[in-house]
Each structure stands twice: as C-alpha cells, then as structure tokens.
Design a protein around this motif. Structure first.
Motif, mmCIF file in Angstrom:
data_model
loop_
_atom_site.group_PDB
_atom_site.id
_atom_site.type_symbol
_atom_site.label_atom_id
_atom_site.label_comp_id
_atom_site.label_asym_id
_atom_site.label_seq_id
_atom_site.Cartn_x
_atom_site.Cartn_y
_atom_site.Cartn_z
ATOM 1 N N THR A 93 17.915 1.290 -8.402
ATOM 2 C CA THR A 93 18.512 -0.053 -8.782
ATOM 3 C C THR A 93 17.632 -0.721 -9.371
ATOM 4 O OG1 THR A 93 20.088 0.739 -7.230
ATOM 5 C CG2 THR A 93 20.103 -1.507 -8.006
ATOM 6 N N THR A 94 16.722 -1.167 -8.829
ATOM 7 C CA THR A 94 15.701 -2.363 -9.173
ATOM 8 C C THR A 94 14.980 -2.041 -10.549
ATOM 9 O OG1 THR A 94 15.602 -3.216 -6.905
ATOM 10 C CG2 THR A 94 13.821 -4.039 -8.527
ATOM 11 N N LEU A 95 14.541 -1.020 -10.544
ATOM 12 C CA LEU A 95 13.604 -0.588 -11.558
ATOM 13 C C LEU A 95 14.589 -0.386 -12.917
ATOM 14 C CD1 LEU A 95 11.198 1.973 -10.020
ATOM 15 C CD2 LEU A 95 10.732 -0.539 -10.609
ATOM 16 N N ARG A 151 0.875 -1.082 0.059
ATOM 17 C CA ARG A 151 -0.033 -0.157 0.182
ATOM 18 C C ARG A 151 0.810 1.189 0.025
ATOM 19 N NH1 ARG A 151 -1.817 -3.602 3.795
ATOM 20 N NH2 ARG A 151 -3.833 -4.542 3.500
ATOM 21 N N GLU A 152 0.711 2.037 -1.110
ATOM 22 C CA GLU A 152 1.840 3.172 -0.969
ATOM 23 C C GLU A 152 0.878 4.513 -1.523
ATOM 24 O OE1 GLU A 152 5.906 1.145 -2.480
ATOM 25 O OE2 GLU A 152 4.339 1.560 -4.077
ATOM 26 N N LYS A 153 1.894 5.401 -1.742
ATOM 27 C CA LYS A 153 1.322 6.858 -1.748
ATOM 28 C C LYS A 153 0.024 6.858 -2.866
ATOM 29 C CE LYS A 153 4.304 8.917 -5.458
ATOM 30 N NZ LYS A 153 5.460 9.809 -5.741
ATOM 31 N N GLY A 154 -0.959 8.037 -2.510
ATOM 32 C CA GLY A 154 -1.973 7.843 -3.353
ATOM 33 C C GLY A 154 -3.183 6.805 -3.063
ATOM 34 N N GLY A 155 -3.084 6.054 -2.023
ATOM 35 C CA GLY A 155 -4.068 5.060 -2.174
ATOM 36 C C GLY A 155 -3.929 4.034 -2.726
ATOM 37 N N THR A 156 -2.800 3.751 -3.343
ATOM 38 C CA THR A 156 -2.803 2.642 -4.188
ATOM 39 C C THR A 156 -2.452 1.427 -3.608
ATOM 40 O OG1 THR A 156 -0.361 3.129 -4.956
ATOM 41 C CG2 THR A 156 -2.070 4.165 -6.134
ATOM 42 N N ALA A 197 7.148 -1.983 -19.987
ATOM 43 C CA ALA A 197 5.777 -1.998 -19.129
ATOM 44 C C ALA A 197 6.123 -3.144 -18.003
ATOM 45 C CB ALA A 197 4.997 -3.114 -20.151
ATOM 46 N N VAL A 198 6.983 -4.035 -17.982
ATOM 47 C CA VAL A 198 7.084 -4.688 -16.759
ATOM 48 C C VAL A 198 7.728 -3.722 -15.780
ATOM 49 C CG1 VAL A 198 8.470 -6.551 -15.686
ATOM 50 C CG2 VAL A 198 7.395 -6.754 -18.064
ATOM 51 N N ALA A 199 8.582 -2.790 -16.140
ATOM 52 C CA ALA A 199 9.181 -1.741 -15.056
ATOM 53 C C ALA A 199 7.949 -0.847 -14.509
ATOM 54 C CB ALA A 199 10.264 -1.128 -15.874
ATOM 55 N N ARG A 200 7.409 -0.505 -15.401
ATOM 56 C CA ARG A 200 6.425 0.555 -14.915
ATOM 57 C C ARG A 200 5.388 -0.115 -13.956
ATOM 58 N NH1 ARG A 200 0.817 2.193 -16.698
ATOM 59 N NH2 ARG A 200 0.805 4.220 -16.297
ATOM 60 N N GLU A 201 4.879 -1.412 -14.169
ATOM 61 C CA GLU A 201 4.227 -2.166 -13.316
ATOM 62 C C GLU A 201 4.907 -2.458 -11.891
ATOM 63 O OE1 GLU A 201 0.148 -3.561 -12.733
ATOM 64 O OE2 GLU A 201 1.088 -2.535 -14.519
ATOM 65 N N PHE A 202 5.902 -2.763 -12.198
ATOM 66 C CA PHE A 202 6.844 -3.309 -11.040
ATOM 67 C C PHE A 202 6.851 -2.119 -9.990
ATOM 68 C CE2 PHE A 202 10.305 -5.051 -8.775
ATOM 69 C CZ PHE A 202 10.559 -6.570 -8.937
ATOM 70 N N ALA A 203 7.006 -0.747 -10.638
ATOM 71 C CA ALA A 203 7.265 0.385 -9.879
ATOM 72 C C ALA A 203 6.004 0.956 -9.097
ATOM 73 C CB ALA A 203 7.515 1.559 -10.825
ATOM 74 N N HIS A 254 3.403 2.427 -10.598
ATOM 75 C CA HIS A 254 3.169 3.645 -11.068
ATOM 76 C C HIS A 254 1.643 3.502 -11.514
ATOM 77 C CE1 HIS A 254 7.565 5.060 -12.049
ATOM 78 N NE2 HIS A 254 7.070 5.404 -10.732
ATOM 79 N N ALA A 255 0.838 4.756 -11.249
ATOM 80 C CA ALA A 255 -0.573 4.585 -11.529
ATOM 81 C C ALA A 255 -0.852 5.006 -12.940
ATOM 82 C CB ALA A 255 -1.245 5.770 -10.557
ATOM 83 N N GLU A 256 -2.030 4.362 -13.415
ATOM 84 C CA GLU A 256 -2.293 4.728 -14.856
ATOM 85 C C GLU A 256 -2.634 6.239 -15.114
ATOM 86 O OE1 GLU A 256 -5.203 2.120 -16.597
ATOM 87 O OE2 GLU A 256 -4.491 0.332 -15.924
#
Length: 342
Positions: free
Chosen positions: A285-287, A210-215, A297-303, A305-307
């Motif tokens: 480092t990880t991303l 659970r991270e910022k922005g209520g995601t 696409a995988v890096a974005r989902e891994f991070a 990041h909101a749509e």
C-alpha cells in the motif's frame, strides 16, 4: 595372451618433457602417491554444520525442510543423493504439506524445499565435498514463482484496519502502533522487530531499520509516530533492554503478535479473511502510493531495495533518492511537516 609395451619415440619423449617443464611438473611429481580424497560427510553431519553457519532468518526458513530431508537421507553421504530423489522428496513435501487458508497447491513448499537443499549443497561445493557438476540440487528445476496476490489497500480499507486494530484486542495501543509503523515506513516485520531503543533519532525524526540481507537504513517517520515510539520505549522498555517493541509486562514482541493481529482483524472484517490480508499488504500500500506520487527512485529507496538488482536496469545505481526526498514523501503522506523535508 601377453601384451608388449610399444617403445616410445624419442621425439615424443622430448615433447612430453618440454610440456611438463612448461607446466612446472617434475617426474617426481608424477611418481608420488595421489592424496587421499577428503571423506564426504553424511547428510546428518553436514546439516548440523550448515545450520550453525547460516543466519537466523535462513535457519528459520530452511530448518524444517532440512529436518524433512534428514528423515530420508540422514546416514547417507552428500555425494550419494541423486536429483531424482530430490524430485521425489519435493513431491512428497507438496502432498503432505500443512493445508493453510492461503495455500497455493504446495507451490511454496516445493520452492522452499529446493531452496533449502541448494543452500546446503552450495556450501558443500565451497567446502570441497562435492563439485559444482555433482550438485544434485542444481539439477532440479525450481517451480516458477507465482504472481503475488497482494496489492495496495484502498484508503477506506486501510482506515478500517487502523480502527479495528486500535479499538479491539488485549493491547490495542501496541497493535495500532505496529500498523502505523508499517504503514509509514513500509518496513518488513523483521525490520520492526529489530528496532532498538537507540535506533530512534528524535531530533531528525528518523528510525534505523535493519532488514534482510544485513541491510540497514535510516527511514524518516512523522513527528507523531516518533512521539508514540518514544512514549512506548519509556513505558515498556526495562532499563538496559535492547528490543524496542514490547508488551505491557516488558516481554519483547515476536512474530506471533502479527498473527494474532490479523486473526482478530479477519474476525471483524470479512474482506481481510477472504483475501488473506497480512502485514505485507501494508508495504504494498505505502510503496504504491509513494511510487505514484513521488516516482520510482523514491519508492525504491523507500522500500530499502538493495543496489545491483535487475528491477529496472543499472540506471537505478545513478538515480538514488535522497533522505530529504523520503522525508518529503512522509510529510505528504501524513500531512505533518518533517524536519528533513525539502
């Protein structure tokens, strides 16, 4: 000298009556008294209202800046503050900021001061105390955000961080667990601290972040990390406790633990001190590694990041990575098979 009223033309009167009828306004509406304007609260009164309305993270980020504004404008109405006064306060905040080793000339302080006032006045507009055109915080330009100095760590440097974190300090087991958690998941500090005992899916090697922005999102982890998280919960979490990460005596870990880790690492590793390395460098480092080996696409989902962001256009809405692809990335990163990897 007296003035005489000019008699209205009959055609003008009929045109006015027709226009009023179309607008749904009667003569009685025009004759009634205007409503009394809503009283505008003082800065002090409204800061209390907004502070109670925002999230804990926003309160932490903006609270000190609201207090700074109160020293200047506590008893003044919100609509009495001018843009030039905000600019003056911003410069004062920059000049009197706390000097930190990673400071950048007060750039961040100025940006945060303006963001705090925009947050407050945005709600004042929504509540009807000022109009959008009266909002003084929007009339002050935010400083352009400087390019981040953070970057991905080389494998050798990351190995040094893990070695020192896991062999020094008053709780090396906890610190090593934190470093590995952030390295495998690229999670933010808030996501790690929000983990609960119930957020561990041991069968599928997933944790709920659970991270910022209520995601929130389920993130794959290696079997080794899951085993250590489960062991940590069994040994340190009292019955009925919520937060997962805890000290040996059962107290929940706070953000201060991260400060303690990096201060210690800086004493042992001069390059950590010189470059002001922090937990967020592990995320970089990880991303970076995931993007280079598994694509954007995988890096974005891994991070997480909101749509809807503008990082790569609207196409990213249609090319989301699956959790199986994230699991495959974790398996490749850690050299361990993952139950969801394909």
């Amino acid at each position: 000298m007296t003035s005489t009223a000019i008699p209205a033309n009959r055609a003008d009167v009929e045109a006015a009556r027709l226009l009023l009828n179309r607008m749904g306004i009667s003569i009685a509406d025009l004759q009634c008294e205007q409503p009394t304007p809503k009283p505008v609260p003082t800065f002090e009164q409204y800061v209390e209202v907004v502070s109670a309305a925002v999230s804990d993270s926003s309160r932490r980020a903006y609270g000190s800046y609201w207090k700074r504004a109160l020293t200047k404008w506590a008893g003044r109405p919100l609509d009495d503050i001018k843009a030039s006064e905000i600019e003056s306060l911003v410069e004062e905040v920059k000049a009197t900021r706390v000097l930190r080793s990673n400071g950048r000339g007060g750039h961040g302080s100025a940006e945060n001061m303006i963001a705090a006032l925009r947050c407050l006045y945005r709600r004042a507009v929504a509540d009807g105390y000022v109009t959008e055109a009266q909002n003084p915080a929007l009339k002050v330009a935010k400083p352009k955000r400087l390019q981040s100095t953070r970057r991905a760590l080389a494998d050798a440097r990351l190995a040094e961080v893990n070695a020192i974190a896991g062999t020094t300090g008053d709780d090396p087991a906890l610190d090593a667990l934190l470093i590995r958690l952030h390295t495998e998941t690229a999670c933010r500090r808030g996501g790690a601290l929000a983990l609960t005992v119930d957020d561990l899916d041991e069968e599928q090697c997933l944790i709920l972040l659970r991270e910022k922005g209520g995601t929130s999102r389920w993130q794959p982890v290696s079997p080794t990390l899951m085993r250590h998280l489960r062991q940590h919960a069994d040994e340190r979490c009292p019955e009925g406790s919520v937060q997962l990460l805890r000290y040996r005596d059962g107290r929940p870990v706070t953000r201060r633990r991260y400060d303690h880790i990096w201060v210690r690492l800086a004493r042992h590793l001069p390059w950590v001190a010189k470059q002001k390395v922090s937990t967020h460098w592990l995320r970089h480092t990880t991303l970076t590694w995931v993007e280079r080996n598994f694509g954007f696409a995988v890096a974005r989902e891994f991070a997480g990041h909101a749509e809807g962001g503008n990082d790569a256009g609207s196409t990213t809405t249609y090319v989301r990575a699956t959790i199986h692809e994230l699991a495959a990335a974790v398996a490749a990163m850690t050299g361990e098979p993952h139950p969801l990897a394909t």
